[in-house]
Write a protein that holds these residues in place. Structure first.
Motif, mmCIF file in Angstrom:
data_model
loop_
_atom_site.group_PDB
_atom_site.id
_atom_site.type_symbol
_atom_site.label_atom_id
_atom_site.label_comp_id
_atom_site.label_asym_id
_atom_site.label_seq_id
_atom_site.Cartn_x
_atom_site.Cartn_y
_atom_site.Cartn_z
ATOM 1 N N SER A 1 -10.193 -8.599 -7.875
ATOM 2 C CA SER A 1 -9.410 -8.204 -8.767
ATOM 3 C C SER A 1 -9.228 -6.484 -7.309
ATOM 4 N N LEU A 2 -9.381 -7.113 -6.305
ATOM 5 C CA LEU A 2 -8.840 -6.979 -4.695
ATOM 6 C C LEU A 2 -9.862 -5.204 -5.085
ATOM 7 N N LYS B 1 -2.860 -3.540 -5.866
ATOM 8 C CA LYS B 1 -2.310 -5.164 -6.514
ATOM 9 C C LYS B 1 -0.735 -4.979 -6.169
ATOM 10 N N ASP B 2 -0.420 -3.582 -6.110
ATOM 11 C CA ASP B 2 1.128 -3.709 -5.839
ATOM 12 C C ASP B 2 1.411 -3.992 -4.914
#
Length: 288
Positions: free
Chosen positions: A46-47, A265-266
């Motif tokens: 999940s980074l 995540k973006d």
């Protein structure tokens, strides 16, 4: 230049039945915001963002580079630069030595070049685990050189900031880095360079008061603490409590100090999108 950081697979070990009620060190992590327990392997997927509440765990320079650059590959600049002790500050050399041993870094920033979404970039990544990400002579010099390299190569410049402020052990030498990096960015701007500044938790002091807030685009991860003096110092000065979201990225965005708050995540896609709006891959590759 040398190739630094390449993706490695990590495998968690299964605890023995004799210690089934004990969580081995490093196998799981507790979210400091909501208290949720997550396995390290799941947190990596999940980074390093809590899947329960969205809290963004702090990253070191190596982790940030692996998540941001294509194939996690960086051609590093100035890898041999190490802080000296210009003021003969008591205990400073020992602290530098300890920081190097604990973090595996030579100082609080790693600079170099790589690609993001196919776009060549010059990048600088600060690491809070080295001396609290403090701004010293080496940090300022490496960032100034990275800016000059971006100008020469005509590559976009991306700096990830995290810092506790200026390094007191270097006193005026540390403060001079604010002017040096700001002047280098001013020249870079005059030459038409694209600078994207990404603020990560926490970003304070001289870093905030210089290069971190001079981007053509200023982005931040959710919940990032951003300011000059910290909330405790401010509360002691004005003798009243500050709001709960004081100095958080979301509050800074509301008051016009940021362009966007971007989930981790973006973030890579957002950086590529910004570069795509300003320069083609062909132009970047051949120096425009």
């Amino acid at each position: 230049m040398n190739v630094l950081f390449q993706k490695k697979r990590k495998y968690a070990t299964i605890p023995s039945t004799a210690a089934k009620h004990v969580v081995p060190e490093g196998l799981a992590n507790k979210c400091p915001k909501c208290g949720a327990i997550q396995f390290s392997t799941e947190l990596e997927k999940s980074l390093k963002v809590c899947t329960a509440c969205g809290y963004h765990f702090m990253l070191n320079a190596a982790e940030r580079i692996l998540m941001t650059l294509d194939e996690g590959r960086l051609f590093e600049y100035d890898s041999d630069m190490i802080s000296e002790d210009p003021l003969e500050y008591k205990g400073y050399p020992d602290k530098i030595k300890s920081a190097i041993e604990k973090s595996g870094l030579k100082d609080a920033v790693v600079t170099g070049e790589g690609t993001i979404g196919g776009f060549p970039v010059v990048i600088g990544v600060m690491s809070f685990e080295f001396f609290g990400g403090t701004l010293g002579s080496v940090v300022g010099e490496k960032i100034a050189r990275a800016i000059e390299s971006a100008a020469q190569k005509k590559y976009p410049l991306i700096l990830f900031s995290t810092s506790g402020g200026a390094r007191v052990q270097e006193c005026i030498f540390s403060l001079m880095q604010m002017a040096k990096t700001s002047a280098a960015l001013s020249k870079f701007h005059e030459q038409g360079g694209l600078f994207i500044s990404v603020l990560t938790d926490p970003t304070y002091g001289g870093v905030t008061a210089s290069f971190a807030m001079l981007g053509d685009y200023i982005l931040a991860e959710p919940g990032t603490r951003i300011g000059f003096a910290g909330p405790t110092v401010i509360e002691q000065t004005i003798r009243q409590k500050v709001p709960e979201n004081f100095q958080r990225a979301e509050s800074n965005l509301k008051h016009g100090q940021l362009d966007k708050v971007v989930h981790r995540k973006d973030l890579k896609a957002m950086l590529a999108k910004i570069m795509d709006m300003h320069v083609s891959k062909e132009e970047a590759a051949y120096g425009r």
